[in-house]
Design a protein around this motif. Sequence first.
Motif, PDB file in Angstrom:
ATOM      1  N   THR A  23       0.831  -1.193   0.000  1.00 45.04           N
ATOM      2  CA  THR A  23       0.000   0.000   0.000  1.00 45.04           C
ATOM      3  C   THR A  23       0.869   1.248   0.000  1.00 45.04           C
ATOM      4  O   THR A  23       1.791   1.377   0.814  1.00 45.04           O
ATOM      5  CB  THR A  23      -0.922   0.016   1.232  1.00 45.04           C
ATOM      6  N   THR A  25       0.544   5.332   0.141  1.00 48.59           N
ATOM      7  CA  THR A  25      -0.320   6.462   0.429  1.00 48.59           C
ATOM      8  C   THR A  25       0.527   7.716   0.496  1.00 48.59           C
ATOM      9  O   THR A  25       1.491   7.780   1.263  1.00 48.59           O
ATOM     10  CB  THR A  25      -1.066   6.271   1.761  1.00 48.59           C
ATOM     11  N   THR A  47      -1.822  -1.000  -4.007  1.00 49.04           N
ATOM     12  CA  THR A  47      -2.930  -0.127  -3.641  1.00 49.04           C
ATOM     13  C   THR A  47      -2.358   1.269  -3.468  1.00 49.04           C
ATOM     14  O   THR A  47      -1.614   1.541  -2.530  1.00 49.04           O
ATOM     15  CB  THR A  47      -3.613  -0.594  -2.342  1.00 49.04           C
ATOM     16  N   THR A  49      -2.922   5.418  -3.263  1.00 46.46           N
ATOM     17  CA  THR A  49      -3.809   6.543  -3.006  1.00 46.46           C
ATOM     18  C   THR A  49      -2.971   7.806  -2.952  1.00 46.46           C
ATOM     19  O   THR A  49      -2.010   7.889  -2.185  1.00 46.46           O
ATOM     20  CB  THR A  49      -4.575   6.370  -1.681  1.00 46.46           C
ATOM     21  N   ASN A  50      -3.336   8.785  -3.795  1.00 46.15           N
ATOM     22  CA  ASN A  50      -2.589  10.044  -3.812  1.00 46.15           C
ATOM     23  C   ASN A  50      -3.574  11.212  -3.760  1.00 46.15           C
ATOM     24  O   ASN A  50      -4.472  11.322  -4.586  1.00 46.15           O
ATOM     25  CB  ASN A  50      -1.713  10.155  -5.059  1.00 46.15           C
ATOM     26  N   THR A  51      -3.368  12.075  -2.785  1.00 46.34           N
ATOM     27  CA  THR A  51      -4.172  13.278  -2.656  1.00 46.34           C
ATOM     28  C   THR A  51      -3.393  14.440  -3.256  1.00 46.34           C
ATOM     29  O   THR A  51      -2.400  14.894  -2.683  1.00 46.34           O
ATOM     30  CB  THR A  51      -4.490  13.572  -1.183  1.00 46.34           C
ATOM     31  N   GLY A  55      -1.008   9.005  -9.761  1.00 44.69           N
ATOM     32  CA  GLY A  55      -0.769   7.671  -9.216  1.00 44.69           C
ATOM     33  C   GLY A  55       0.577   7.135  -9.633  1.00 44.69           C
ATOM     34  O   GLY A  55       1.335   6.606  -8.816  1.00 44.69           O
ATOM     35  N   ILE A  73      -6.097   5.395  -6.860  1.00 47.21           N
ATOM     36  CA  ILE A  73      -7.117   6.382  -6.561  1.00 47.21           C
ATOM     37  C   ILE A  73      -6.433   7.727  -6.369  1.00 47.21           C
ATOM     38  O   ILE A  73      -5.507   7.852  -5.555  1.00 47.21           O
ATOM     39  CB  ILE A  73      -7.917   6.018  -5.292  1.00 47.21           C
ATOM     40  N   THR A  74      -6.859   8.747  -7.123  1.00 47.15           N
ATOM     41  CA  THR A  74      -6.321  10.086  -6.946  1.00 47.15           C
ATOM     42  C   THR A  74      -7.455  11.057  -6.671  1.00 47.15           C
ATOM     43  O   THR A  74      -8.564  10.894  -7.173  1.00 47.15           O
ATOM     44  CB  THR A  74      -5.529  10.572  -8.173  1.00 47.15           C
ATOM     45  N   THR A  75      -7.156  12.077  -5.857  1.00 46.98           N
ATOM     46  CA  THR A  75      -8.087  13.168  -5.608  1.00 46.98           C
ATOM     47  C   THR A  75      -7.346  14.478  -5.793  1.00 46.98           C
ATOM     48  O   THR A  75      -6.130  14.553  -5.639  1.00 46.98           O
ATOM     49  CB  THR A  75      -8.679  13.090  -4.194  1.00 46.98           C
TER      50      THR A  75
END
Length: 355
Positions: A23, A25, A47, A49-51, A55, A73-75
Amino acid sequence: MHTPSAHAQQVYANGTTVTASGTITTSGPPALLAINSGVILSTTPLTITNTGGDGARATTSGQITIAAGSSIITTGATAIGVSVDGIGSLITVGNGTQITTSDAYSSGFYIYDGGQIDAVGVTIDTAGTQAHGMVVYDGGLINAAGTTITTSGANSHGIAVFLAGQISAENISVTTTGTESHGIYMTSMGSTFVSISDSVITAQGLDASAVRSVGNNTLAIANSTLSAENGIGFDTVGGTLTANVINSTITGGNGLLNVGAAATLGIDATGSTLNGSATTAAGGVSIVALTNSRWNVTGDSNISFLDNAAGSLVQFTPPGSGAGPFKTLTVNDYLGAGGTLAVNSISRRRWIAIR
């Protein structure tokens, strides 16, 4: 190189070879970054996740392999799922990988100024404005097979090529639901090429065309279905679009084709079905060549040249009643070497075939 952690982290390869796992993050910089011929490998699902950042990104001949079954998953705005730039850069995305972006300008795949993305069995879901499914900008190549793309934001195209570049897609499914979110968007200052086979592309949003073209572009469609529920099948705004359609169905809810005043559209259809009306502006050129194909004319239409070759049928859809309204097709030049025109007879309320 990398071990799973709840803290912010990045896997970084600068001219070296490293392995990513578990994972990841992080916030801001790409979660995976390969530069200067660096290589990042993953053999088990990741897995990510990047804010506020990508990615995965490969640049200056960097290479990244994303293992099958991974999740990205990106935001945040401009937080792209998978990004490549520069000739020699490459990212390979494994089967079953899910890519999700949620904000403006956050496309699933993005290539800039050369490079390549290879993907099999990937799912891309974007929700922001101008968040396209797959983008090539100013050179590069995307090869995609078995890929599912869904975009829901405004001006978020399923497949887009800007300025120059190529996309080759096989057995893909594309659905766009936002306003002016076209299934395929092509604009060039040089030339672009998109090849689609064994695929289904559906544009559902308002003023969303199956294909929108500006500039000099080439499109190859085989064994596929393209439809625009509230738009045009082939919308050629400017420049020249050459479309080769084989064993496929093209449907435009607001028209099969629209050609602007400074535009040229050439459709060469073999073994295919075309549904919708045709509009060609003064100064525009539209060429439709049918071989063993059918064009269902659903409204008043005008085109520059129609080649209705043997085995083909141009058929006017039935009027609402025996009193009409009836449809007209205006053609500047017509060649009907064995093709058939099926028109409605007012007196007998029946179809008349003209060969």
